[in-house]
Motif scaffolding. Structure first.
Motif, PDB file in Angstrom:
ATOM      1  N   SER A  36      34.475  55.799  51.015  1.00 56.47           N
ATOM      2  CA  SER A  36      34.511  55.111  49.730  1.00 56.47           C
ATOM      3  C   SER A  36      34.680  56.103  48.586  1.00 56.47           C
ATOM      4  O   SER A  36      33.976  57.101  48.502  1.00 56.47           O
ATOM      5  N   ASN A  63      23.137  45.976  41.956  1.00 56.51           N
ATOM      6  CA  ASN A  63      21.753  46.239  42.253  1.00 56.51           C
ATOM      7  C   ASN A  63      21.171  46.917  41.026  1.00 56.51           C
ATOM      8  O   ASN A  63      21.530  48.052  40.719  1.00 56.51           O
ATOM      9  N   SER A 104      36.159  51.939  44.884  1.00 57.48           N
ATOM     10  CA  SER A 104      35.221  51.283  43.968  1.00 57.48           C
ATOM     11  C   SER A 104      35.982  50.922  42.697  1.00 57.48           C
ATOM     12  O   SER A 104      36.145  51.753  41.815  1.00 57.48           O
ATOM     13  N   HIS A 162      35.637  47.735  40.665  1.00 59.17           N
ATOM     14  CA  HIS A 162      34.621  47.218  39.749  1.00 59.17           C
ATOM     15  C   HIS A 162      35.148  46.623  38.446  1.00 59.17           C
ATOM     16  O   HIS A 162      34.353  46.255  37.583  1.00 59.17           O
TER      17      HIS A 162
HETATM   18  N1  SAH Z   1      31.365  57.892  45.231  1.00 56.65           N
HETATM   19  C1  SAH Z   1      31.825  56.905  46.138  1.00 56.65           C
HETATM   20  C2  SAH Z   1      30.838  56.498  47.221  1.00 56.65           C
HETATM   21  C3  SAH Z   1      29.395  56.360  46.884  1.00 56.65           C
HETATM   22  S1  SAH Z   1      28.817  54.916  46.071  1.00 56.65           S
HETATM   23  C4  SAH Z   1      32.322  55.673  45.385  1.00 56.65           C
HETATM   24  O1  SAH Z   1      32.203  55.658  44.168  1.00 56.65           O
HETATM   25  O2  SAH Z   1      32.849  54.772  46.000  1.00 56.65           O
HETATM   26  C5  SAH Z   1      29.024  53.593  47.211  1.00 56.65           C
HETATM   27  C6  SAH Z   1      29.303  52.253  46.520  1.00 56.65           C
HETATM   28  O3  SAH Z   1      28.118  51.727  45.904  1.00 56.65           O
HETATM   29  C7  SAH Z   1      30.337  52.354  45.432  1.00 56.65           C
HETATM   30  O4  SAH Z   1      31.181  51.238  45.480  1.00 56.65           O
HETATM   31  C8  SAH Z   1      29.481  52.316  44.184  1.00 56.65           C
HETATM   32  O5  SAH Z   1      30.248  51.950  43.072  1.00 56.65           O
HETATM   33  C9  SAH Z   1      28.424  51.321  44.591  1.00 56.65           C
HETATM   34  N2  SAH Z   1      27.184  51.343  43.783  1.00 56.65           N
HETATM   35  C10 SAH Z   1      26.549  52.385  43.244  1.00 56.65           C
HETATM   36  N3  SAH Z   1      25.453  51.985  42.577  1.00 56.65           N
HETATM   37  C11 SAH Z   1      25.395  50.649  42.695  1.00 56.65           C
HETATM   38  C12 SAH Z   1      24.487  49.646  42.226  1.00 56.65           C
HETATM   39  N4  SAH Z   1      23.447  49.952  41.480  1.00 56.65           N
HETATM   40  N5  SAH Z   1      24.753  48.374  42.567  1.00 56.65           N
HETATM   41  C13 SAH Z   1      25.824  48.045  43.339  1.00 56.65           C
HETATM   42  N6  SAH Z   1      26.704  48.935  43.814  1.00 56.65           N
HETATM   43  C14 SAH Z   1      26.504  50.225  43.487  1.00 56.65           C
END
Ligand code: SAH
Length: 358
Positions: free
Chosen positions: A201, A300, A224, A226
């Motif tokens: 990811s 979250n 990601s 979003h």
């Molecule tokens: N750096 C990478 C992988 C680590 S985060 C990335 O950005 O994809 C893994 C996933 O969890 C990512 O999609 C990130 O955006 C998400 N994530 C991080 N904190 C979160 C939260 N508080 N609530 C929901 N998803 C979250």
């Protein structure tokens, strides 16, 4: 300082053994022992004197389980792994119908600065080595074997069958060690995990996404996203100032062309920012015609952040809108909600308890 052997390929380990004045086959034995999850003391096919020498000079298993929490809701296990230099990272082990999936960390902390994420609050402390990432998998395998040992006797102990690079850190910001780790996963003499069972990811580092597409490491790429447009994305993710969604989608199409693997978009629904029907339609418009899948996650809420998650109703409405627009989408199952399953939360609370705040 001790030499970390875990990150070596079989070829490198054989060459290393020779440099130590050992016969080449010792290199293979040590390699196999490490991938079995053994410490040097447990490598009974090595002479005792060599085992002692190795234990004094080298590291076989760089990730030790410091804390282990099991969810009463779904059996998800959350680990805090400690590394040889005293740093710690998180991992999450989830049981699915198809096997055991381990979510691993790729960096101590993260420097991407996403506004909703707990892992990035103190920036990036350091990259993990390939050996440390493999160490997380080996530690979970040892734990699985121990936990299940008491249950019905079976021929083969359960093992991690799927790996997701979704713990703390940005994998493509630690490109060399992450790709080395992926190669180690599929070494025939090692744990032999198929890269079809691995997902990586990224927050969307465009040049590295393209580079990965050409590596012959056909992992599932998760992005990601979003947000349906750059303006909203910039409110959530500083990296959006560097790369536009258009550039990211181009890199995804390139990845699909090169690997034949469809890309998965992650979309954390945040109240009042990206979760309305209008955003769902805009997202569908941008993804139309692309072979992809959208994973919806209700944000979250993290203690230190002031962003809000969404109601079940908002998730369903967003999902229905995407479906009506013929975009393949699902709501990601939440696991381990009672054990601080989300990124970076357990490490933070462990650090808080230490009192130093660091
Ligand atoms: N750096 C990478 C992988 C680590 S985060 C990335 O950005 O994809 C893994 C996933 O969890 C990512 O999609 C990130 O955006 C998400 N994530 C991080 N904190 C979160 C939260 N508080 N609530 C929901 N998803 C979250």
């Amino acid at each position: 300082m001790k030499t970390e052997l875990t990150g070596m390929t079989l070829e490198e380990m054989t060459a290393w053994a020779k440099r130590q004045g050992l016969p080449a086959f010792r290199g293979k034995q040590i390699f196999q022992g490490i991938h079995r999850g053994a410490d040097f003391g447990g490598m009974s096919n090595l002479p005792a004197a060599l085992r002692e020498k190795l234990a004094a000079e080298a590291i076989a298993q760089p990730a030790a389980i410091q804390t282990r929490r099991v969810s009463a809701l779904d059996g998800t296990v959350k680990y805090l792994f400690s590394l040889p230099d005293g740093n710690c990272v998180e991992g999450v082990l989830m049981k699915y119908r198809y096997g055991w999936s381990l979510c691993i960390s790729t960096q101590v902390g993260c420097r991407m600065g996403c506004r909703f994420c707990a892992s990035t609050l103190d920036g990036c402390v350091r990259n993990l080595t390939a050996g440390e990432m493999l160490g997380e998998v080996l530690a979970a395998n040892r734990d699985l074997a121990e936990q299940e040992a008491g249950e019905a006797t079976r021929e083969e102990p359960p093992r991690v069958s799927h790996v997701v690079l979704m713990g703390s850190g940005e994998p493509l910001d630690n490109y060399d060690q992450v790709t080395r780790f992926l190669r180690l996963l599929r070494e025939p003499e090692g744990i032999r995990l198929s890269l079809r069972n691995v997902s990586l990811s990224t927050c969307g580092l465009v040049p590295e996404m393209k580079r990965l597409a050409e590596e012959d490491l056909p992992v599932t790429l998760c992005v990601s996203l979003h947000a349906p447009n750059d303006e909203i994305r910039r409110q959530l993710m500083p990296i959006a100032n560097r790369y536009s969604i258009a550039e990211i989608l181009d890199a995804c199409r390139f990845y699909l062309r090169k690997t034949g693997r469809r890309v998965i978009f992650e979309y954390a629904l945040t109240e009042g920012i990206n979760s309305g029907e209008e955003q769902a339609r805009e997202l569908a418009g941008r993804l139309r015609g692309m072979q992809c899948h959208v994973n919806l996650i209700p944000l979250n809420a993290v203690r230190e952040r002031n962003l809000k998650g969404v109601t079940e109703e908002t998730v369903s409405r967003f999902l229905r809108t995407l479906e009506a627009e013929h975009i393949s989408a699902t709501r990601r199952r939440e696991m381990g909600d009672d054990i601080e399953g989300a990124c970076g939360q357990l490490r933070r609370s462990a650090m808080d308890r230490r009192g130093a705040g660091k």
